[in-house]
Design an enzyme around this catalytic site. Sequence first.
Site, short mmCIF file in Angstrom:
data_model
loop_
_atom_site.label_atom_id
_atom_site.label_comp_id
_atom_site.label_asym_id
_atom_site.label_seq_id
_atom_site.Cartn_x
_atom_site.Cartn_y
_atom_site.Cartn_z
N GLN A 264 -6.81 -4.48 4.79
CA GLN A 264 -5.78 -4.64 5.81
C GLN A 264 -5.63 -6.08 6.28
OE1 GLN A 264 -3.65 -2.37 6.88
NE2 GLN A 264 -4.53 -0.55 5.93
N HIS B 198 -0.87 -2.87 -2.62
CA HIS B 198 0.23 -2.21 -1.91
C HIS B 198 0.19 -2.43 -0.41
CE1 HIS B 198 -1.40 1.67 -0.17
NE2 HIS B 198 -2.41 1.32 -0.95
N CYS C 258 -4.66 8.29 5.00
CA CYS C 258 -5.68 8.73 4.04
C CYS C 258 -6.32 10.05 4.45
CB CYS C 258 -6.75 7.66 3.90
SG CYS C 258 -6.07 6.05 3.45
N THR D 9 -10.06 1.73 -3.38
CA THR D 9 -11.04 2.81 -3.39
C THR D 9 -12.01 2.64 -4.55
OG1 THR D 9 -9.58 4.38 -2.28
CG2 THR D 9 -11.35 5.31 -3.62
#
Length: 360
Positions: free
Chosen positions: A169, A188, A305, A69
């Site tokens: 991703q 992560h 999210c 982000t």
Amino acid sequence: MIYLDYQATTPLAPEVFDAMVPWLRDQFANPHSPSRIGRAAKAAIEVARDQVAALLPPGGRVVFTSGATEALNWAIKGTRGSIVSIASEHAAVIDTLRAESAAGREVTVLPVRPDGRLDLWVARRVLGQGAGLLVAMLVNNEIGVTQPIRELASRARSVGALVLCDAVQGFGRVPIPEQCDLIAVSAHKIHGPKGIGALWIRDGVTLEPLLHGGDQEDGRSGTLSPALCVGFGVAARLMAERQDADRAHVARLWNIATERLPGWTLNGSAEHRYHGNVNVRRARLDVNRLMSECRDIAFSAGSACASGSGRPSHVLKAIGLLDAEARASIRLGFGRYTGEAELRAGLDQIVAAADRQVVR
């Protein structure tokens, strides 16, 4: 617990945990300190930087951030000129574009087709009108669909635009085109720790700082965590070492999943996608009830999210689903540590619970 929510986060690799422990327990020095132990921490971070960079194109540098982000915000806000992006992007992009638009920056958001892919002809035409930055996701976090980043990037660069790729991703799983100028990644999502990501910046590209302070990362300020950086590096190294095995394992799991979901409709392209993501819908399905009845299985009713917002997924709306169809969709994600028997058991429970709802 059967864990089928890999797009939200992946299990921490045991090797990553073991590598991080000494930096959490014993080697606590500030890596920006000139002391001997500070220099040792800095050296460990540089090893990790090289390990992350090994999964990225040559000719750029890896800057550690607090996560993807921050990386996306920095890349967008640190550039100038008009922006072209895609309606199915992650909220970290969509919300940042909304803020930039409110501040007066020109933003064009391209629609996607029902398969989740954008129309290249439309994209070429819009980019041909001039742009400062193209923002596009490599693998969609909700429906797993891949975009033609290579073709988009080539067109964008031909008109002088920079290319920002959200590769979170797809990092370590799907090839990242070398035409990109900025690439955001996260630890992560590759079996690393939460709280750390990176922005890859092509040599010669400069960004205005997002955070001001000590400029520890040559453009990014803030004290780095050696433990998080080391964990990210080991996770990246494992992705490189296990890439072929992981890909083959995910392909087997995909086959199991698609065979065990008769009567369900796949959301997004079946051809252009990462196979560790299965986003499906079933008419009249009450997903909240399904999740309640399958509480020993971790899966998603959409994007983690945006969970709790009560709104249908903007990605599913972008591909043309009605609100009822979007609300009747679930996302199943799997990968390296998902067992085949475990997946079968989880799918059987989900299907049985859904059958009790919709079969009369």
